[in-house]
Design a protein around this motif. Structure first.
Motif, PDB file in Angstrom:
ATOM      1  N   ILE A  50       7.639  12.667  22.776  1.00  0.00           N
ATOM      2  CA  ILE A  50       6.890  11.489  22.346  1.00  0.00           C
ATOM      3  C   ILE A  50       7.738  10.730  21.335  1.00  0.00           C
ATOM      4  O   ILE A  50       8.475  11.321  20.556  1.00  0.00           O
ATOM      5  N   ASP A  51       7.622   9.413  21.422  1.00  0.00           N
ATOM      6  CA  ASP A  51       8.408   8.548  20.550  1.00  0.00           C
ATOM      7  C   ASP A  51       7.455   7.966  19.515  1.00  0.00           C
ATOM      8  O   ASP A  51       6.687   7.069  19.816  1.00  0.00           O
ATOM      9  N   THR A  52       7.470   8.521  18.321  1.00  0.00           N
ATOM     10  CA  THR A  52       6.484   8.090  17.329  1.00  0.00           C
ATOM     11  C   THR A  52       7.093   7.061  16.389  1.00  0.00           C
ATOM     12  O   THR A  52       8.290   7.066  16.127  1.00  0.00           O
ATOM     13  N   THR A  53       6.253   6.186  15.888  1.00  0.00           N
ATOM     14  CA  THR A  53       6.719   5.154  14.960  1.00  0.00           C
ATOM     15  C   THR A  53       7.132   5.770  13.629  1.00  0.00           C
ATOM     16  O   THR A  53       8.160   5.416  13.057  1.00  0.00           O
ATOM     17  N   ARG A  54       6.306   6.720  13.126  1.00  0.00           N
ATOM     18  CA  ARG A  54       6.597   7.285  11.808  1.00  0.00           C
ATOM     19  C   ARG A  54       7.709   8.317  11.819  1.00  0.00           C
ATOM     20  O   ARG A  54       8.504   8.393  10.892  1.00  0.00           O
ATOM     21  N   PHE A  55       7.734   9.135  12.876  1.00  0.00           N
ATOM     22  CA  PHE A  55       8.603  10.311  12.835  1.00  0.00           C
ATOM     23  C   PHE A  55       9.722  10.274  13.877  1.00  0.00           C
ATOM     24  O   PHE A  55      10.459  11.247  14.027  1.00  0.00           O
ATOM     25  N   ASP A 100      -0.955   6.090  21.538  1.00  0.00           N
ATOM     26  CA  ASP A 100      -0.459   5.008  20.691  1.00  0.00           C
ATOM     27  C   ASP A 100       0.569   5.593  19.721  1.00  0.00           C
ATOM     28  O   ASP A 100       0.210   6.302  18.775  1.00  0.00           O
ATOM     29  N   CYS A 101       1.831   5.296  19.976  1.00  0.00           N
ATOM     30  CA  CYS A 101       2.897   5.948  19.208  1.00  0.00           C
ATOM     31  C   CYS A 101       2.885   5.549  17.740  1.00  0.00           C
ATOM     32  O   CYS A 101       3.452   6.230  16.892  1.00  0.00           O
ATOM     33  N   SER A 102       2.210   4.449  17.413  1.00  0.00           N
ATOM     34  CA  SER A 102       2.182   4.022  16.015  1.00  0.00           C
ATOM     35  C   SER A 102       1.002   4.608  15.253  1.00  0.00           C
ATOM     36  O   SER A 102       0.867   4.388  14.054  1.00  0.00           O
ATOM     37  N   LEU A 103       0.135   5.332  15.964  1.00  0.00           N
ATOM     38  CA  LEU A 103      -1.103   5.808  15.343  1.00  0.00           C
ATOM     39  C   LEU A 103      -0.997   7.275  14.930  1.00  0.00           C
ATOM     40  O   LEU A 103      -0.873   8.165  15.770  1.00  0.00           O
TER      41      LEU A 103
ATOM     42  N   ILE B  51     -17.043   4.701   8.446  1.00  0.00           N
ATOM     43  CA  ILE B  51     -16.061   5.726   8.825  1.00  0.00           C
ATOM     44  C   ILE B  51     -14.935   5.096   9.653  1.00  0.00           C
ATOM     45  O   ILE B  51     -13.764   5.433   9.488  1.00  0.00           O
ATOM     46  N   LYS B  52     -15.293   4.141  10.483  1.00  0.00           N
ATOM     47  CA  LYS B  52     -14.291   3.427  11.279  1.00  0.00           C
ATOM     48  C   LYS B  52     -13.305   2.697  10.358  1.00  0.00           C
ATOM     49  O   LYS B  52     -12.085   2.775  10.535  1.00  0.00           O
ATOM     50  N   ARG B  53     -13.841   1.999   9.341  1.00  0.00           N
ATOM     51  CA  ARG B  53     -12.969   1.301   8.384  1.00  0.00           C
ATOM     52  C   ARG B  53     -12.077   2.293   7.633  1.00  0.00           C
ATOM     53  O   ARG B  53     -10.908   2.034   7.393  1.00  0.00           O
ATOM     54  N   GLU B  54     -12.663   3.455   7.289  1.00  0.00           N
ATOM     55  CA  GLU B  54     -11.907   4.466   6.560  1.00  0.00           C
ATOM     56  C   GLU B  54     -10.751   5.000   7.418  1.00  0.00           C
ATOM     57  O   GLU B  54      -9.629   5.179   6.940  1.00  0.00           O
ATOM     58  N   ASN B  55     -11.008   5.223   8.708  1.00  0.00           N
ATOM     59  CA  ASN B  55      -9.939   5.678   9.617  1.00  0.00           C
ATOM     60  C   ASN B  55      -8.859   4.611   9.767  1.00  0.00           C
ATOM     61  O   ASN B  55      -7.671   4.928   9.813  1.00  0.00           O
ATOM     62  N   GLU B  56      -9.279   3.353   9.861  1.00  0.00           N
ATOM     63  CA  GLU B  56      -8.293   2.278  10.006  1.00  0.00           C
ATOM     64  C   GLU B  56      -7.420   2.173   8.754  1.00  0.00           C
ATOM     65  O   GLU B  56      -6.209   1.974   8.835  1.00  0.00           O
ATOM     66  N   GLN B  57      -8.063   2.332   7.600  1.00  0.00           N
ATOM     67  CA  GLN B  57      -7.321   2.328   6.345  1.00  0.00           C
ATOM     68  C   GLN B  57      -6.334   3.512   6.314  1.00  0.00           C
ATOM     69  O   GLN B  57      -5.184   3.370   5.916  1.00  0.00           O
ATOM     70  N   ALA B  58      -6.814   4.675   6.772  1.00  0.00           N
ATOM     71  CA  ALA B  58      -5.971   5.881   6.772  1.00  0.00           C
ATOM     72  C   ALA B  58      -4.762   5.717   7.683  1.00  0.00           C
ATOM     73  O   ALA B  58      -3.684   6.241   7.400  1.00  0.00           O
ATOM     74  N   SER B  59      -4.929   4.957   8.767  1.00  0.00           N
ATOM     75  CA  SER B  59      -3.827   4.815   9.725  1.00  0.00           C
ATOM     76  C   SER B  59      -2.699   3.950   9.167  1.00  0.00           C
ATOM     77  O   SER B  59      -1.613   3.906   9.743  1.00  0.00           O
ATOM     78  N   LYS B  60      -2.942   3.281   8.038  1.00  0.00           N
ATOM     79  CA  LYS B  60      -1.893   2.449   7.433  1.00  0.00           C
ATOM     80  C   LYS B  60      -1.020   3.239   6.473  1.00  0.00           C
ATOM     81  O   LYS B  60      -0.019   2.723   5.971  1.00  0.00           O
TER      82      LYS B  60
END
Lengths: 193, 72
Positions: A50-55, A100-103, B51-60
């Protein structure tokens, strides 16, 4: 590449307490340990790149892929995830989407930080992950940054059925905090000072 | 949006498997009973959105910002 797929140590058993209709899961503290490949045993048939954005590019074993039928909340299109250890920090792992490789979301074992944390759920809430034996539950909490403080989400932990390699993000039945700040972090202390 | 009028103890069907029943009406508060297959999660919308907003924030979060966690 200093990231490897975590193999969860099944011996880190969780305790179960059945209280009427509620199930309380008391997750044990766990560390995320990196697994070294043993080269002669590697077989390309069982490996996914897998090609990840972070790693960057990461090789994972097919058997380490976790199925989330409903995705994570807000990320319902990502059905397949893998847990990557953070080699620089054994307290943290990353749950990485294969769609989603960026997620990727940082996760921790909550009991390491909150010794009395319990997950209160109804039996039916556990049914999406076919959990018949609570000892097979692996509990992770998602890490986020809010107002410059690192927090963990105790309200909706990620619960994984280790036996069947399936997981779900499940809202607890009680009113746990959505943004629980980590104690003793210098950046959090600066923020509250 | 489809709007339906219902009395107490009456229900509506959503698809073949979801039944929403008006259990009680008091003032501006309505109590609903929801009978749905276990594969369909049912949540209060404001909790789900939080919770959706919290996950979106976490993904950043980037991979270096968690360094200090657990260094105690």
């Amino acid at each position: 590449m200093n990231l490897r797929v975590v193999t969860v140590d099944i011996k880190e058993v969780t305790r179960k307490l059945l209280c009427g209709l509620w199930i309380l899961i008391c997750p044990q503290t766990s560390r995320f340990t990196s697994v070294q490949w043993s080269v002669p045993e590697r077989d390309k048939r069982f490996v996914v790149n897998i090609d990840t954005t972070r790693f960057g590019a990461v090789e994972i074993e097919k058997e380490d892929i976790l199925q989330f039928e409903a995705g994570l909340i807000g990320f319902c299109d990502s059905k397949d995830w893998v847990i990557l250890a953070d080699a620089e920090n054994p307290a943290v792992a990353w749950i990485q989407s294969l769609q989603d490789c960026s997620l990727a979301l940082a996760v921790v074992s909550p009991r390491r930080f909150i010794p009395n944390y319990q997950v209160r759920l109804t039996v039916s809430e556990l049914s999406p992950i076919h959990l018949t034996d609570v000892d097979q539950a692996f509990v992770l909490c998602v890490v986020s940054r809010n107002d410059n403080r690192l927090t963990m989400n105790l309200r909706a932990p990620v619960i994984i059925n280790l036996d069947q390699k399936i997981g779900a993000q499940i809202m607890t039945s009680d009113d746990q905090p959505l943004q629980y700040p980590f104690a003793n972090l210098s950046s959090n202390l600066r923020q509250s000072a | 949006m489809l709007v339906l009028s219902r009395h107490r103890d009456e229900s509506i069907m959503i698809g073949d498997n979801v039944v929403v029943t008006i259990v009680d009406i008091r003032g501006d508060k309505v109590r609903l009973g929801i009978d749905a297959p276990q594969s369909i999660p049912v949540h209060r919308q404001e909790v789900y959105e939080a919770i959706k907003r919290e996950n979106e924030q976490a993904s950043k979060l980037d991979s270096s910002s968690t360094r200090e966690i657990g260094n105690d």
